[in-house]
Design a protein around this motif. Structure first.
Motif, PDB file in Angstrom:
ATOM      1  N   GLN A  23      11.900 -45.445 -20.110  1.00 28.41           N
ATOM      2  CA  GLN A  23      10.471 -45.416 -19.781  1.00 28.41           C
ATOM      3  C   GLN A  23       9.830 -46.769 -20.050  1.00 28.41           C
ATOM      4  O   GLN A  23       8.949 -47.208 -19.314  1.00 28.41           O
ATOM      5  CB  GLN A  23       9.761 -44.299 -20.560  1.00 28.41           C
ATOM      6  CG  GLN A  23      10.192 -42.907 -20.101  1.00 28.41           C
ATOM      7  CD  GLN A  23       9.477 -41.771 -20.828  1.00 28.41           C
ATOM      8  OE1 GLN A  23       8.419 -41.945 -21.414  1.00 28.41           O
ATOM      9  NE2 GLN A  23      10.072 -40.589 -20.796  1.00 28.41           N
ATOM     10  N   HIS A  35       2.414 -41.069 -19.411  1.00 28.50           N
ATOM     11  CA  HIS A  35       2.903 -41.288 -20.777  1.00 28.50           C
ATOM     12  C   HIS A  35       1.844 -40.735 -21.721  1.00 28.50           C
ATOM     13  O   HIS A  35       0.716 -41.237 -21.723  1.00 28.50           O
ATOM     14  CB  HIS A  35       3.089 -42.781 -21.062  1.00 28.50           C
ATOM     15  CG  HIS A  35       4.015 -43.478 -20.101  1.00 28.50           C
ATOM     16  ND1 HIS A  35       5.381 -43.274 -20.101  1.00 28.50           N
ATOM     17  CD2 HIS A  35       3.772 -44.368 -19.115  1.00 28.50           C
ATOM     18  CE1 HIS A  35       5.938 -44.027 -19.149  1.00 28.50           C
ATOM     19  NE2 HIS A  35       4.976 -44.692 -18.537  1.00 28.50           N
ATOM     20  N   VAL A 412       4.788 -49.371 -23.319  1.00 27.92           N
ATOM     21  CA  VAL A 412       4.219 -48.018 -23.358  1.00 27.92           C
ATOM     22  C   VAL A 412       3.844 -47.685 -24.799  1.00 27.92           C
ATOM     23  O   VAL A 412       2.702 -47.359 -25.105  1.00 27.92           O
ATOM     24  CB  VAL A 412       5.228 -46.966 -22.849  1.00 27.92           C
ATOM     25  CG1 VAL A 412       4.589 -45.589 -22.872  1.00 27.92           C
ATOM     26  CG2 VAL A 412       5.723 -47.296 -21.455  1.00 27.92           C
TER      27      VAL A 412
END
Ligand code: DSN
Length: 414
Positions: A23, A35, A412
């Motif tokens: 990811q 996310h 992220v």
């Protein structure tokens, strides 16, 4: 009991780590994915998974529910504030389970559903023959106008008069335009049918007020809670007070057992985050980013279903510009450079769902990472470069390097 996952099950721990790394190191552009925050992740990985709590807060079939009652009540209160419905059920395990809850509450097996065809942007749980909804109910489907790619509301009204449905379903998983909820509500009223608006993809956009809300124009509103709303994974049903008992009984005991309270906790946390002003800015940016993506792809000669988007996704129809490239080929080539999208059927599709002639590309997850229109424009050019030359090594290497740079600049999770 207290050993870490890495000691107890290194194989699973390693796969989890690799997924987190995947990811981080790729651009997630599957329109239904996002996310969630560390707080939502934390809520979902808790001891609430151990608790059975069939029933609803204050009326359970098991003891020891005082704390999970509080969690479920918080999720309900926050959802009520976000979407403004009279009644909310936060127990559906998924969007499909939410739709099942509404069908069980509102209609009988054999009754007629009128819904958008899957290849025109609908969803499996709206009556596709491989899904329970297509097996239990008589299903009639509407399509988008082949010229414009938009739902033709006059044609839908005419079709509703012809087929006399018991339930009209609006909402989609691959329709890039807003629905006219009020018009569909009026069409359903005219033929004395219920109206279910499935806002699975746009829950966050509706909550933030950047997409019209069906609340007030639909008897039932369903959604999933992990897409644009970015909360714990699962589904949700909203309805008028008059249908509250029927909906609650249809979810439990009608179609589910014990609620997944760790996920309900994740929903509560995500809903609290969505009530902050930051979330409104996020939702606006998701739509601006999708619009920027549509502009670039069009400039680069790609056809988009409906020629653009009102929301968080675009649907590229490859048939005009790249008739020999399938959606599956495009998905694989983009995936190889780290841009993760999904092949998707397009209106009038002639290829199988495993092959398809389109790709669906969404902006919710990249927007969560901090991407704005400028970065999205860069990504749009990378997508077009790869689609134009899927087998060219130099193009792929260049795109892959650019993806690496973007991922490094926009992590992220810190
Ligand atoms: N799987 C979701 C999507 O991608 O649209 C719908 O359930």
């Amino acid at each position: 009991m207290s050993n870490h996952l890495t000691e107890v099950d290194p194989a699973v721990a390693d796969a989890v780590d690799r997924e987190r790394e995947r990811q981080e190191s790729t651009l997630g552009m599957i329109a239904s994915e996002n996310h969630v925050s560390e707080a939502v992740l934390a809520a979902q990985g808790t001891a609430l998974t151990n608790k059975y709590a069939e029933g609803y807060p204050g009326a359970r079939y098991y003891g020891g529910c005082e704390h999970v009652d509080e969690v479920e009540r918080l999720a309900i209160e926050r959802a009520t504030e976000l979407w403004g419905a009279d009644h909310v059920n936060v127990q559906p395990h998924s969007g499909t389970q939410a739709n099942m809850g509404v069908y069980f509450a509102a209609i009988e097996p054999g009754d007629t559903i009128l819904s958008l065809d899957l290849t025109h942007g609908g969803h499996l749980s709206h009556g596709h023959h491989v899904n329970f909804s297509g097996q239990l109910y008589a299903v009639e489907q509407y399509e988008v106008d082949p010229e414009t790619g938009y739902v033709d509301y006059d044609a839908l009204a005419e079709q509703a008069r012809e087929v006399d449905p018991d339930l009209v379903v609006s909402g989609s998983s691959a329709y890039p335009r807003e629905f006219d909820w009020e018009r569909i509500g009026a069409i359903a009223d005219e033929v004395d049918a219920y109206h279910l608006a499935d806002i699975a993809h746009v829950t966050g956009l509706v909550a933030a007020g950047v997409h019209a809300s069906p609340v007030g124009h639909a008897d039932f509103v369903t959604g999933s809670t992990h897409k644009t709303i970015r909360a714990g994974r699962g589904g949700i049903i909203m309805c008028e007070e008059a249908y509250a008992d029927d909906v609650d009984s249809a979810v439990f005991p009608g179609s589910q057992g014990g609620p997944l309270l760790h996920n309900v906790a994740g929903k509560a946390v995500g809903f609290a985050e969505a009530l902050t002003p930051d979330f409104e800015a996020y939702a606006e940016r998701v739509v601006d980013n999708a619009s920027a993506l549509a502009d670039v792809l069009r400039e680069r000669g790609l056809s988009l279903v409906s020629d653009g988007t009102d929301k968080h996704l675009v649907l590229v129809d490859l048939r005009d510009s790249h008739p020999d490239l399938t959606g599956a080929d495009a998905e694989a080539a983009l995936s190889d450079v780290g841009i993760v999208v999904n092949k998707n059927t397009v209106p009038g599709e002639t290829r199988s769902p495993f092959v398809t002639s389109g790709v669906r590309i969404g902006t919710p997850a990249l927007t969560t990472r901090g991407f704005g229109p400028e970065e999205i424009e860069t990504v749009g050019h990378l997508v077009a470069d790869v689609i134009d030359a899927p087998d060219d090594g130099t193009t792929r290497d260049r795109a892959s390097d650019a993806v690496d740079d973007l991922c490094e600049s926009f992590p992220v999770y810190e």
